[in-house]
Motif scaffolding. Structure first.
Motif, PDB file in Angstrom:
ATOM      1  N   THR A 541       0.688  -1.438  -0.151  1.00  0.00           N
ATOM      2  CA  THR A 541       0.472   0.064   0.016  1.00  0.00           C
ATOM      3  C   THR A 541       0.896   1.084  -0.214  1.00  0.00           C
ATOM      4  N   GLY A 542       2.133   1.560   0.184  1.00  0.00           N
ATOM      5  CA  GLY A 542       2.893   2.880   0.446  1.00  0.00           C
ATOM      6  C   GLY A 542       2.863   2.897   1.739  1.00  0.00           C
ATOM      7  N   ASP A 543       4.413   3.637   2.430  1.00  0.00           N
ATOM      8  CA  ASP A 543       4.536   4.257   3.180  1.00  0.00           C
ATOM      9  C   ASP A 543       4.227   5.482   3.486  1.00  0.00           C
ATOM     10  N   ASP A 544       3.149   5.666   4.838  1.00  0.00           N
ATOM     11  CA  ASP A 544       2.380   6.603   5.517  1.00  0.00           C
ATOM     12  C   ASP A 544       2.922   8.078   5.885  1.00  0.00           C
ATOM     13  N   GLY A 545       4.617   7.905   5.646  1.00  0.00           N
ATOM     14  CA  GLY A 545       5.419   8.871   6.431  1.00  0.00           C
ATOM     15  C   GLY A 545       5.614   9.195   7.937  1.00  0.00           C
ATOM     16  N   LYS A 546       4.578   8.564   8.682  1.00  0.00           N
ATOM     17  CA  LYS A 546       4.804   8.530  10.372  1.00  0.00           C
ATOM     18  C   LYS A 546       5.990   8.637  10.403  1.00  0.00           C
ATOM     19  N   LEU A 581      -1.228   9.961  -2.264  1.00  0.00           N
ATOM     20  CA  LEU A 581      -0.592  11.221  -2.409  1.00  0.00           C
ATOM     21  C   LEU A 581      -0.783  12.280  -1.244  1.00  0.00           C
ATOM     22  N   ALA A 582      -2.635  12.734  -1.141  1.00  0.00           N
ATOM     23  CA  ALA A 582      -3.552  13.123  -0.774  1.00  0.00           C
ATOM     24  C   ALA A 582      -3.296  13.320   1.196  1.00  0.00           C
ATOM     25  N   GLY A 583      -3.215  12.033   1.401  1.00  0.00           N
ATOM     26  CA  GLY A 583      -2.957  11.596   2.815  1.00  0.00           C
ATOM     27  C   GLY A 583      -1.711  11.876   3.251  1.00  0.00           C
ATOM     28  N   LEU A 584      -0.414  11.812   2.424  1.00  0.00           N
ATOM     29  CA  LEU A 584       0.609  11.628   2.762  1.00  0.00           C
ATOM     30  C   LEU A 584       1.342  13.455   2.675  1.00  0.00           C
ATOM     31  N   ALA A 585       0.643  13.888   2.227  1.00  0.00           N
ATOM     32  CA  ALA A 585       0.908  15.277   1.725  1.00  0.00           C
ATOM     33  C   ALA A 585       0.025  16.284   3.322  1.00  0.00           C
ATOM     34  N   GLU A 586      -0.801  15.565   3.826  1.00  0.00           N
ATOM     35  CA  GLU A 586      -1.329  16.193   4.873  1.00  0.00           C
ATOM     36  C   GLU A 586      -0.964  15.556   5.768  1.00  0.00           C
ATOM     37  N   HIS A 617      -4.491  12.989  -8.652  1.00  0.00           N
ATOM     38  CA  HIS A 617      -4.141  12.777  -7.242  1.00  0.00           C
ATOM     39  C   HIS A 617      -4.587  13.392  -6.116  1.00  0.00           C
ATOM     40  N   GLY A 618      -5.964  14.045  -6.559  1.00  0.00           N
ATOM     41  CA  GLY A 618      -5.990  14.711  -5.472  1.00  0.00           C
ATOM     42  C   GLY A 618      -5.455  15.513  -4.499  1.00  0.00           C
ATOM     43  N   ALA A 619      -4.157  15.712  -4.721  1.00  0.00           N
ATOM     44  CA  ALA A 619      -3.013  16.111  -3.693  1.00  0.00           C
ATOM     45  C   ALA A 619      -3.166  17.919  -3.771  1.00  0.00           C
ATOM     46  N   ARG A 620      -3.407  18.357  -2.542  1.00  0.00           N
ATOM     47  CA  ARG A 620      -2.678  19.910  -2.276  1.00  0.00           C
ATOM     48  C   ARG A 620      -1.568  20.032  -2.457  1.00  0.00           C
ATOM     49  N   PRO A 621      -0.588  20.712  -3.402  1.00  0.00           N
ATOM     50  CA  PRO A 621       0.509  21.129  -3.082  1.00  0.00           C
ATOM     51  C   PRO A 621       0.751  22.440  -2.486  1.00  0.00           C
ATOM     52  N   ASP A 622       2.179  22.871  -1.593  1.00  0.00           N
ATOM     53  CA  ASP A 622       2.417  24.201  -1.263  1.00  0.00           C
ATOM     54  C   ASP A 622       3.539  24.656  -3.152  1.00  0.00           C
ATOM     55  N   ILE A 623       4.261  23.477  -3.292  1.00  0.00           N
ATOM     56  CA  ILE A 623       4.880  24.448  -3.900  1.00  0.00           C
ATOM     57  C   ILE A 623       5.062  23.151  -5.058  1.00  0.00           C
ATOM     58  N   VAL A 624       4.857  23.948  -6.735  1.00  0.00           N
ATOM     59  CA  VAL A 624       5.023  22.399  -8.077  1.00  0.00           C
ATOM     60  C   VAL A 624       6.187  23.184  -8.826  1.00  0.00           C
TER      61      VAL A 624
END
Ligand code: PMP
Length: 784
Positions: A541-546, A581-586, A617-624
């Motif tokens: 499933t991929g690493d959740d970053g925590k 990706l959206a979850g990871l970014a948040e 991906h429905g994700a919200r970036p701060d920088i692109v």
């Protein structure tokens, strides 16, 4: 029939008498002993095949040497016409020797024409290839044909001959005679449309026709007279049959192919503009030629219908050759009339202006010695180092590109299914023209006011949302990511970076530290943590970053940013679960870090569903960050962020890039954006990408080495495994890539195990290219 109808018919028949000699299908002269003439006059022993001809009898003589076409002038053929053809072909041979048109072949005694039993015989070389009628041609063919017709017309510019051909129905100057026979057309819809076309042409266009730029022209470039190569894919290979040459307005040489060759199942307006674009790459049109060209295209179609109607009544034997007019001429006329005159003329103008003019004889069209490949490889290793990688076991020496096509130094053509730098297609004329125009006007450092960069920044950020409205321009993806990394540290005060395992973000020292792809996985910079990428094929499933965040906090670094290539390209283009990706970014944002969406690979319309990968991906970036695709091959990088982040960065650093966003780069970026939008390339990425993936999945039964087919839009990953397992098979992957190259399709490989076929073509890659690539893929797996 009513008496009024009868009266009309009689009038039409009377008028039709004027058409005898204009519209008659003239029977060619009686058969001759062609093999004997070929042997005795030209020394060529070979089989003879009769070819179609209305006024000449033509015979193809195939011998052991290059074949020839023996032409016997018909009873109605004036000897002057033969002399005109011969003089014109000899002129062309002298002016543009590389032009693929027939050469005059003189008899053994040196004569160009020979009298045999009161008839005139002459011969020309038989060009290799088959008629364009034999293939389903596309817009690329019409563009290439436009280039060729323009070269022909340019080469004919200085040609003159005193003989003028007799009146032909197809000469639009005879429209007033043909218009009298319009009532012979049976279909009321067609009759009404043709009458209206002639009304305008005769009333408004014809009076100005004689004042247009005129010269000797071929006058009959329709598909029976255009040759394409024998192999697949077929390319335009030559123009034959100079028997209808005349002196007249140059636009007639565009009107004929535009009208006739649009009868092809292609959208008529697309077909016409593609031809005009190709033509004007070599020879510009004058502004005042555009409206008459439109009217002449319609008048040519009207002439087709009228001649067919006339022949049906008076000369049935001559109808067969014109069947195409009835079949598809109407759809062309209806489409063009449906768009309306102003729209079509404007489209012709855009196509003409879009084309960048190149010399009629381009350097790559003239034979010149090609250095041996081994010599180039050795030279490259000497001056660029022996470790700089080269694609394919047999490296390709590419010299030219156009759309989704590439050509090597030997003239071989390849479908480019690999390169995302030429995002809207190789050498897109609009981008090339924008670069050339700006380079010829001004290029400076970026400390002055200039509007183009502002317009570009406004239009680029308008695609983005999320408060992303402030730009920094640089020159590469690496620089953009380097700036983003510095920005994130300034804004957050953090010092730690989080990236995907096997990620690649560029070449500066800082960014190389964020690129485990470049180094062994356990050697990334000490301030960087890596995440296992999702792998749906293996149920990961991929690493959740925590854990990565906790580790950075524990090390006293704090997360400054999460940087993700939104295509997950170097992770093997996995299908990433929705919301991952959206979850990871948040998660990272909640821990004080920023999310940087690296769009260097995937952004700029490639996802198909959306313009940018983060939107997909429905994700919200701060920088692109953006790089290679955004200026269609011109080096340009951009960082887009919120205004508060940008301000803080400038206050802390005093950043300035000398070249970033210079007028030429900005013009290239702006033109690329416009082409993406005008040519609806995002839609193409979606439809062509999905159809292509479906096609590849269709091969899975036959080729069990294909374990998984994935991706979005025109970013496609094909995982190659040992059949029946999920064990990566790098050897097979490399073999397929190299076999594809042998078959003329360029793709790459990707992933930690190097077992993913990477298909990431320019967005000019359409169904016709996908069909070729799919066929090559099938054969590459089969080992053919
Ligand atoms: N980010 C990604 C995801 C890339 O794929 C690349 C180049 N392949 C870069 C950044 C670096 O871009 P450039 O080579 O223009 O410096």
């Amino acid at each position: 029939m009513t008496s009024a109808g009868t009266a009309q018919r009689i009038e039409a028949d009377t008028a039709a008498i004027d058409l005898i000699g204009l519209a008659t299908h003239m029977a060619p002269p009686a058969a001759i002993d062609a093999p004997r003439l070929a042997r005795e006059l030209y020394g060529l022993d070979g089989e003879s095949t009769p070819l179609h001809g209305e006024r000449n009898a033509n015979y193809l003589i195939r011998g052991s040497k290059q074949g020839l076409i023996l032409k016997v002038a018909g009873a109605l053929e004036d000897l002057g016409g033969v002399r005109l053809q011969i003089a014109a072909l000899e002129h062309l041979a002298a002016i543009d020797p590389t032009l693929p048109v027939p050469r005059v072949i003189r008899a053994r005694d040196g004569r160009a024409t020979v009298e045999v039993d009161g008839r005139t015989v002459f011969a020309v070389s038989a060009l290799p290839g088959r008629s364009m009628e034999a293939i389903d041609f596309g817009l690329d063919h019409l563009r290439a044909l436009g280039v060729l017709v323009a070269r022909l017309d340019r080469a004919l510019r200085g040609f003159f001959h005193p003989w003028m051909p007799p009146k032909l129905a197809w000469d639009l100057r005879n429209a007033p005679v043909l218009a009298k026979a319009v009532s012979l057309i049976e279909s009321p819809d067609v009759r009404e449309a043709v009458a209206a076309v002639y009304d305008r042409f005769i009333g408004e266009t014809l009076p100005r026709y004689g004042g247009l730029r005129s010269q000797f022209i071929h006058n009959d470039v329709n598909y029976p007279n255009v040759l394409v190569t024998e192999g697949e894919p077929a390319t335009i290979a030559g123009i034959v049959d100079f028997g209808d040459m005349t002196h007249g307005p140059l636009i007639a040489d565009l009107a004929v192919p535009c009208a006739d060759n649009a009868c092809s199942g292609l959208d008529a307006l697309d077909a016409v503009t593609a031809f005009v674009e190709g033509y004007t790459r070599v020879q510009p049109l004058e502004e005042e030629e555009l409206a008459p060209l439109h009217d002449a295209i319609l008048a040519r179609l009207a002439t087709g219908f009228t001649v067919v109607a006339w022949r049906k009544r008076h000369d049935p034997a001559g109808v067969a050759q014109l069947a195409a007019y009835e079949k598809s001429g109407w759809s062309v006329l209806e489409t063009l009339l449906g768009h309306g005159r102003d729209t079509v003329i404007a489209a012709l103008g855009r196509a003409a202006r879009r084309a960048i003019v190149v010399p009629a004889t381009r350097p790559d069209m003239v034979a010149r010695p090609v250095p041996a490949k081994a010599e180039l490889i050795a030279r490259r290793a000497r001056v660029l180092g022996r470790h700089l990688s080269l694609s394919y076991d047999d490296p390709v020496h590419i010299v030219r590109g156009d759309g989704a096509w590439l050509w090597d130094a030997d003239g071989r053509r390849y479908v480019d299914a690999y390169n995302n730098v030429p995002q809207v297609g190789h050498a897109h004329p609009r981008v090339v023209a924008a670069i050339a125009r700006q380079a010829a006007t001004l290029n400076t450092n970026t400390r002055y006011l200039h509007e183009t960069v502002l317009e570009y920044a406004e239009r680029l950020t308008a695609t983005m949302g999320e408060g992303l409205e402030a730009c920094i321009f640089v020159n590469s993806g690496s620089e953009a990511n380097d700036v983003a990394w510095r920005m994130a540290q300034v804004w957050t005060g953090g010092r730690g970076g989080i990236v995907m395992a096997n990620a690649y973000h560029g070449i500066t020292e800082a960014v190389a530290g964020l690129s485990p792809y470049e180094v062994a996985a356990n050697q990334v910079a000490p301030h960087v943590r890596t995440l296992a990428a999702p792998d749906a094929f293996r149920g990961v499933t991929g690493d959740d970053g925590k854990a990565a965040i906790a580790s950075l906090v524990k090390a006293g670094l704090g997360p400054a940013m999460l940087m993700i290539d939104t295509g997950f390209t170097s992770n093997g283009i996995p299908d990433v679960p929705k919301g991952y990706l959206a979850g990871l970014a948040e998660t990272v944002r909640a821990a004080g870090g920023l999310f940087v969406a690296d769009e260097v690979q995937f952004g700029c319309a490639r996802p198909g569903t959306h313009f940018w990968g983060y939107q997909h991906h429905g994700a919200r970036p701060d920088i692109v960050t953006m790089g290679k695709p955004i200026a269609d091959g011109h080096p340009l990088g951009v960082v887009v962020t919120r205004r508060d982040i940008l301000d803080r960065f400038f206050e802390a650093t005093g950043f300035f890039s000398t070249f970033g966003g210079n007028p030429v780069s900005a013009a290239a970026g702006l033109a690329t954006l416009e082409v993406l939008q005008n040519e609806r390339l995002q839609d193409n990425a979606l439809t062509t990408g999905e159809a292509f993936r479906r096609g590849i999945r269709g091969l899975m039964n036959r080729h069990p080495a294909i374990g998984d087919v994935r991706g979005a839009g025109l970013l496609i990953g094909v995982e190659i495994v040992q059949p029946g397992t999920r064990t990566p098979d790098k050897l097979m992957t490399d073999r397929v890539k190299n076999r594809m190259r042998e078959q003329g399709v360029l793709i790459g490989t990707e992933g930690v195990h190097g077992n993913i076929l990477k298909i990431r073509p320019p967005l000019a890659f359409r169904a016709e290219h996908a069909a070729i690539a799919l066929d090559a893929l099938d054969r590459a797996f089969a080992g053919d």
